[in-house]
Design an enzyme around this catalytic site. Structure first.
Site, PDB file in Angstrom:
ATOM      1  N   HIS A 169      55.949  35.520  37.333  1.00  0.00           N
ATOM      2  CA  HIS A 169      55.904  34.210  37.971  1.00  0.00           C
ATOM      3  C   HIS A 169      55.386  33.180  36.977  1.00  0.00           C
ATOM      4  O   HIS A 169      54.324  33.373  36.372  1.00  0.00           O
ATOM      5  CB  HIS A 169      54.995  34.231  39.205  1.00  0.00           C
ATOM      6  N   TYR A 218      50.716  28.177  48.235  1.00  0.00           N
ATOM      7  CA  TYR A 218      49.381  27.965  48.771  1.00  0.00           C
ATOM      8  C   TYR A 218      49.421  26.702  49.634  1.00  0.00           C
ATOM      9  O   TYR A 218      49.649  25.600  49.108  1.00  0.00           O
ATOM     10  CB  TYR A 218      48.365  27.782  47.654  1.00  0.00           C
ATOM     11  N   PRO A 224      39.676  36.074  47.822  1.00  0.00           N
ATOM     12  CA  PRO A 224      40.969  36.382  47.212  1.00  0.00           C
ATOM     13  C   PRO A 224      41.817  35.176  46.851  1.00  0.00           C
ATOM     14  O   PRO A 224      42.873  35.332  46.238  1.00  0.00           O
ATOM     15  CB  PRO A 224      41.664  37.229  48.291  1.00  0.00           C
ATOM     16  N   LYS A 247      41.568  36.899  41.540  1.00  0.00           N
ATOM     17  CA  LYS A 247      40.755  37.269  40.389  1.00  0.00           C
ATOM     18  C   LYS A 247      40.147  38.668  40.449  1.00  0.00           C
ATOM     19  O   LYS A 247      39.704  39.187  39.417  1.00  0.00           O
ATOM     20  CB  LYS A 247      39.607  36.261  40.236  1.00  0.00           C
ATOM     21  N   TYR A 259      44.064  30.161  36.575  1.00  0.00           N
ATOM     22  CA  TYR A 259      44.881  31.079  37.370  1.00  0.00           C
ATOM     23  C   TYR A 259      45.508  32.161  36.486  1.00  0.00           C
ATOM     24  O   TYR A 259      45.550  33.338  36.860  1.00  0.00           O
ATOM     25  CB  TYR A 259      45.970  30.309  38.114  1.00  0.00           C
TER      26      TYR A 259
END
Length: 391
Positions: free
Chosen positions: A72, A201, A293, A297, A385
Site C-alpha cells: 500500500h 480512516y 491500534p 504500530k 505511519y
C-alpha cells in the site's frame, strides 16, 4: 535444558528474535504456552511498516509475504463527507507499508524455526524467571505434564502483557506509564472484496470507522464502540448500516457488504514499562508496551525491539563489549515513545470522546484540514505511519 538465549513466547517478537539469533549463530530455545494452531490462527495486526518488511526479507522470511502481501502506497482520511489521500512514497522518499496478517508472519517464522532453528516448544508454560540478577538466569517451565528448567545466559520476555517475564522486575525498578480510553473497536472479518484498495480512516460525528483488509477477498472493518461493548450485541445488518453511515461521502462511493465470519471487540490502551532490562532479563513487544491500534504500530514496535536486541547480542558475542546490551532499553524507548505519541495523536484525531464538545469536534476537523492542505503535516503523518528507524 541449557541454551544461550531463552525466549518466552512464540508470537512475532519471539519467533523473529529466534530467527535473527539463528542467522547470527547464537543458540536459543523458545517456550510457548499455547499450541501451534492457536499461535498460527490468533488474529492480530495486519500492517507491516517498510522497516519490518525489509527485516523479514533479510531474515529469509519474506518469500510468501512478497508473493501474497498487498503493498500500500497510502491511506485515505475521510472526514466531513470528503476524502483525502496521503501519498506515502511521495512524502517519504519511496517508503510504503504492506498488508500481511500477523498470523501469516507467525506461520512463516514457525516453519523456518522448525526446519532450521533451535528448539521451539509449544504447550510449554513458563512458570517464572529466576536469577535475572546473576550470570545464569533460569526459567522453570511445564511441558508435556512435567516440570523442567531452562538455564540461559539471557532471558527475553516476549510473552505479552499478561506474561511472567515482566513480573520478575522488582517493584522498585519498574515504572509504568499508561492510559485507558473510554472506547473500543468492534472488528469484523467479512467474506467480501475490500471496497477500497487502500485503508480508509474515517472521522464521523457518530464515531470512528476503519476499512482494512486481509486479502483481495477478505475485508477487515472496525467501528468505534463504547468500552466494554459485547460484540454479539451487534447484529450483522446493524454493523453494516453503521459502517455505511460513517464512511458516507458526497461522491457516490459505496461500501460492499458480505457474510461476516468473525466479530470481536478490542479495548484501547496505551502502556509503557520502563526499563526494558533488568540484569540478564530483557522485555520485547507487548510485554513492555501497548499502543492503541489506530497507528498500526504494535507488531512493528516488537520487530524494532528484537532487531535492536539481536544486534546487541551479536555485538557482545563478537567483541565482548556489553555496550549495546546496556543501551538496549534506552535505544528501544526512544522509538517506542515516538510510536506512542503517533498512536495517541491518530486516536484523538479520529475518535469521538463521550464527553466531546462542539469545540473538540472543530479542532479535529481543523487538524484534518491541516494534514490535507499542508505537505509538512502530511509528511509528518506519512513518515510516522511507514515507520520510525529501527534501532
Amino acid at each position: 535444558m541449557r541454551t544461550t538465549v531463552g525466549i518466552i513466547g512464540a508470537g512475532p517478537a519471539g519467533l523473529l528474535l529466534a530467527r535473527l539469533l539463528h542467522r547470527a549463530g547464537i543458540e536459543s530455545v523458545v517456550l510457548e504456552s499455547r499450541d501451534r494452531d492457536y499461535v498460527e490462527q490468533r488474529q492480530r495486526a495486519g500492517i507491516l511498516e517498510q522497516g519490518t518488511v525489509d527485516v523479514l526479507r533479510a531474515a529469509g522470511a519474506g518469500e510468501r509475504m512478497d508473493r501474497e502481501g498487498l503493498r500500500h502506497d497510502g491511506i485515505e482520511l475521510r472526514f466531513d463527507r470528503r476524502r483525502h489521500r496521503v501519498d506515502f512514497p511521495a512524502l517519504t522518499g519511496g517508503r510504503s507499508v504492506t498488508v500481511y496478517a500477523q498470523t501469516e508472519v507467525c506461520k512463516d517464522l514457525i516453519a523456518l524455526q522448525s526446519k532450521e532453528g533451535g528448539p521451539l516448544l509449544f504447550e510449554a508454560e513458563a512458570l517464572r524467571v529466576e536469577g535475572a540478577e546473576g550470570d545464569r538466569p533460569r526459567v522453570p517451565f511445564r511441558h508435556q505434564g512435567r516440570e523442567d528448567v531452562l538455564e540461559c545466559d539471557y532471558v527475553v520476555g516476549c510473552d505479552g502483557f499478561w506474561g511472567v517475564a515482566r513480573q520478575a522486575f522488582p517493584a522498585g525498578v519498574s515504572r509504568v506509564f499508561e492510559r485507558s480510553y473510554p472506547y473500543a473497536w468492534l472488528g469484523i472479518l467479512a467474506d467480501v472484496a475490500p471496497s477500497h484498495d487502500e485503508l480508509v480512516y474515517a472521522r464521523h460525528e457518530r464515531g470512528f470507522a476503519l476499512l482494512s483488509m486481509r486479502s483481495p477477498a477478505v475485508s477487515r472493518l472496525y467501528l468505534q464502540v463504547p468500552a466494554g461493548t459485547d460484540a454479539e450485541a451487534w447484529g450483522d445488518e446493524a454493523i453494516w448500516d453503521e459502517l455505511d453511515r460513517r464512511f458516507e461521502t458526497d461522491d457516490g462511493w459505496r461500501l460492499e457488504r458480505g457474510p461476516i465470519t468473525q466479530k470481536s471487540v478490542t479495548p484501547m490502551r496505551s502502556f509503557v514499562h520502563e526499563p526494558m532490562r533488568h540484569g540478564r532479563l530483557f522485555l520485547a513487544g507487548d510485554a513492555a508496551h501497548i499502543v492503541p491500534p489506530t497507528g498500526a504500530k504494535g507488531l512493528n514496535l516488537a520487530v524494532g525491539d528484537v532487531v535492536t536486541l539481536a544486534r546487541a547480542l551479536a555485538h557482545e558475542r563478537e567483541t565482548g563489549s556489553p555496550d549495546l546490551l546496556d543501551a538496549y532499553s534506552a535505544t528501544c524507548l526512544r522509538r517506542i515513545w515516538q510510536a506512542e505519541r503517533f498512536s495517541y495523536d491518530m486516536t484523538t484525531l479520529l475518535h469521538r470522546a463521550p464527553d466531546a464538545t462542539a469545540f473538540d469536534a472543530r479542532l479535529q476537523l481543523a487538524r484534518l484540514e491541516r494534514i490535507a492542505s499542508s505537505r509538512a503535516a502530511g509528511t509528518d503523518l506519512a513518515e510516522a505511519y511507514t515507520g520510525f528507524p529501527l534501532g
